[in-house]
Write an enzyme that holds these catalytic residues in place. Structure first.
Site, PDB file in Angstrom:
ATOM      1  CB  THR A  45      40.165   5.442  34.865  1.00  0.00           C
ATOM      2  OG1 THR A  45      39.901   4.092  35.224  1.00  0.00           O
ATOM      3  CG2 THR A  45      39.300   5.843  33.695  1.00  0.00           C
ATOM      4  NE  ARG A  75      46.427  -2.574  34.813  1.00  0.00           N
ATOM      5  CZ  ARG A  75      46.546  -1.323  34.371  1.00  0.00           C
ATOM      6  NH1 ARG A  75      46.540  -0.317  35.217  1.00  0.00           N
ATOM      7  NH2 ARG A  75      46.686  -1.066  33.100  1.00  0.00           N
ATOM      8  CD  GLU A  97      32.649   7.710  38.936  1.00  0.00           C
ATOM      9  OE1 GLU A  97      32.104   6.591  38.788  1.00  0.00           O
ATOM     10  OE2 GLU A  97      33.807   7.874  39.386  1.00  0.00           O
ATOM     11  NE  ARG A 126      42.634  -0.674  34.965  1.00  0.00           N
ATOM     12  CZ  ARG A 126      42.873   0.269  34.054  1.00  0.00           C
ATOM     13  NH1 ARG A 126      43.272  -0.048  32.847  1.00  0.00           N
ATOM     14  NH2 ARG A 126      42.752   1.531  34.375  1.00  0.00           N
ATOM     15  CG  ASN A 141      37.693   1.142  42.827  1.00  0.00           C
ATOM     16  OD1 ASN A 141      38.452   0.204  43.039  1.00  0.00           O
ATOM     17  ND2 ASN A 141      37.434   1.592  41.619  1.00  0.00           N
ATOM     18  CG  HIS A 173      38.089  -0.902  36.114  1.00  0.00           C
ATOM     19  ND1 HIS A 173      38.828   0.212  35.812  1.00  0.00           N
ATOM     20  CD2 HIS A 173      37.773  -1.454  34.920  1.00  0.00           C
ATOM     21  CE1 HIS A 173      38.959   0.320  34.494  1.00  0.00           C
ATOM     22  NE2 HIS A 173      38.333  -0.686  33.927  1.00  0.00           N
ATOM     23  CD  GLU A 191      35.900   2.150  37.239  1.00  0.00           C
ATOM     24  OE1 GLU A 191      35.721   2.217  38.468  1.00  0.00           O
ATOM     25  OE2 GLU A 191      36.910   2.587  36.675  1.00  0.00           O
ATOM     26  CG  HIS A 232      40.089   9.164  39.154  1.00  0.00           C
ATOM     27  ND1 HIS A 232      41.412   9.445  39.381  1.00  0.00           N
ATOM     28  CD2 HIS A 232      40.059   7.967  38.527  1.00  0.00           C
ATOM     29  CE1 HIS A 232      42.139   8.468  38.883  1.00  0.00           C
ATOM     30  NE2 HIS A 232      41.362   7.556  38.359  1.00  0.00           N
ATOM     31  CG  HIS A 271      44.345   0.253  44.624  1.00  0.00           C
ATOM     32  ND1 HIS A 271      44.719  -0.158  43.370  1.00  0.00           N
ATOM     33  CD2 HIS A 271      44.317   1.602  44.587  1.00  0.00           C
ATOM     34  CE1 HIS A 271      44.910   0.895  42.605  1.00  0.00           C
ATOM     35  NE2 HIS A 271      44.662   1.980  43.318  1.00  0.00           N
TER      36      HIS A 271
HETATM   37  N1  PXP Z   1      35.793   6.366  39.559  1.00  0.00           N
HETATM   38  C1  PXP Z   1      36.341   5.794  38.461  1.00  0.00           C
HETATM   39  C2  PXP Z   1      35.558   5.817  37.194  1.00  0.00           C
HETATM   40  C3  PXP Z   1      37.609   5.196  38.513  1.00  0.00           C
HETATM   41  O1  PXP Z   1      38.150   4.652  37.411  1.00  0.00           O
HETATM   42  C4  PXP Z   1      38.301   5.160  39.742  1.00  0.00           C
HETATM   43  C5  PXP Z   1      39.648   4.494  39.828  1.00  0.00           C
HETATM   44  O2  PXP Z   1      39.528   3.139  39.631  1.00  0.00           O
HETATM   45  C6  PXP Z   1      37.689   5.745  40.851  1.00  0.00           C
HETATM   46  C7  PXP Z   1      36.448   6.367  40.734  1.00  0.00           C
HETATM   47  C8  PXP Z   1      38.346   5.762  42.188  1.00  0.00           C
HETATM   48  O3  PXP Z   1      39.477   6.566  42.100  1.00  0.00           O
HETATM   49  P1  PXP Z   1      40.526   6.593  43.301  1.00  0.00           P
HETATM   50  O4  PXP Z   1      41.096   5.228  43.382  1.00  0.00           O
HETATM   51  O5  PXP Z   1      41.505   7.634  42.882  1.00  0.00           O
HETATM   52  O6  PXP Z   1      39.744   6.950  44.532  1.00  0.00           O
END
Ligand code: PXP
Length: 240
Positions: free
Chosen positions: A100, A48, A150, A44, A6, A42, A69, A190, A9
Site C-alpha cells: 500500500t 497475491r 490509521e 487483495r 500484519n 490484507h 484490511e 507502515h 508476508h
Molecule cells: N498498515 C497498512 C494500512 C498497510 O497497508 C500495511 C502494509 O500491509 C501496514 C500497516 C504494515 O506495513 P509494514 O509491512 O511496512 O509494517
C-alpha cells in the site's frame, strides 16, 4: 500502546511456491502467544498473499482481534460483511504496487467510501480509514463516520534528512492529537521497524500500531515469537 501484527508476508512466502506452508493462521497464533494485541491481514483483489481460506479460518481462530484490511470494493465489502471481523481498515489498492503506497484520497473517493462504510457499520464492524497525516483528513474521516484512523507512517519511515523527519513526525503528532480530541481511535502503520518505533511510541495519542514487514523479516532469522517479543519490549519501555 497496542501492537497488531500484519501477517501478509507469511502468506507471501507460502504463495511463492503455491504450497500450504508457512501457514498465516499458525503465524497469527504464535504472534498472539507472544503478546500481540491483534492480527491484521490484507485480502487483495489479486489474492497475491492472503487468500479467502485464510481470512475465514483467522476469523474463527484469532483470540485477540482481527483487523481485515481491504479496498472499498463491492466484493470486499461483501466478504467483510459475511465474515464480520472486529474491524476493517480501508486502504487504497493498486494492482501494480508492491505494498500500500499511501493513504486514501478522502475527497476523491467519496462515491466508493460512503456506501462501503455505511454497509460495514450497519453490520456492526468498526471502520478505520488509512490516511496521510493532516488535520483535514481527520475532519473528513469524522464526516465519513469512521471509528478510527490509521495514520500512514510510510513517509516518516523513509525520511533520512532530520529536518524533514522532524516535520513529518510533528504532522503525525498533530494529526493524532486532533483525532484523539474528536474522540476517534488513532492507529498508525507502515514502514515501522525496531529503530523508528520509539518516536512513534512516544506519541501518546496513538493507541495502536500495525507492523508487518520488519517483524516478519526479523522472524526469518530469530523466529516469530522472539521477533514479536523484541518489538513489544521496545514499545513497553515507553508505553503500557
Ligand atoms: N498498515 C497498512 C494500512 C498497510 O497497508 C500495511 C502494509 O500491509 C501496514 C500497516 C504494515 O506495513 P509494514 O509491512 O511496512 O509494517
Amino acid at each position: 500502546m497496542r501492537l497488531c501484527i500484519n501477517i501478509d508476508h507469511i502468506a507471501t512466502l507460502r504463495q511463492a511456491r503455491r504450497e500450504s506452508e508457512p501457514d498465516p493462521v499458525i503465524a497469527a497464533g504464535i504472534c498472539e502467544l507472544a503478546g500481540a494485541d491483534g492480527i491484521v491481514c490484507h485480502l487483495r483483489e489479486d489474492r497475491r498473499h492472503i487468500v479467502d481460506r485464510d481470512v475465514k479460518i483467522l476469523k474463527e481462530t484469532v483470540k485477540t482481534k482481527l483487523d481485515f484490511e481491504m479496498a472499498a470494493t463491492d466484493e470486499m465489502v461483501k466478504i467483510a460483511c459475511d465474515l464480520k471481523p472486529y474491524m476493517v481498515t480501508l486502504v487504497p489498492e493498486k494492482r501494480e504496487e508492491l505494498t500500500t503506497e499511501g493513504g486514501l484520497n478522502l475527497t476523491a473517493a467519496e462515491f466508493k467510501l460512503t456506501p462501503a462504510i455505511e454497509k460495514l457499520k450497519e453490520d456492526g464492524i468498526k471502520v478505520s480509514l488509512f490516511i496521510e497525516p493532516s488535520p483535514e483528513n481527520v475532519d473528513l474521516a469524522l464526516e465519513y463516520g469512521a471509528d478510527m484512523i490509521e495514520i500512514h507512517t510510510g513517509k516518516y519511515a523513509r525520511l533520512q534528512n532530520s529536518v524533514e523527519l522532524i516535520t513529518e513526525l510533528e504532522k503525525i503528532r498533530q494529526t493524532a492529537s486532533i483525532a484523539k480530541g474528536l474522540g476517534i481511535g488513532v492507529n498508525a502503520g507502515h514502514g515501522l521497524n525496531y529503530r523508528n518505533i520509539t518516536a512513534i511510541a512516544n506519541i501518546y495519542d496513538i493507541d495502536e500500531v500495525s507492523i508487518g514487514h520488519s517483524i516478519i523479516a526479523r522472524a526469518a532469522f530469530t523466529g516469530l515469537d522472539s521477533a514479536v517479543r523484541e518489538m513489544l519490549t521496545i514499545i513497553r519501555r515507553i508505553r503500557q
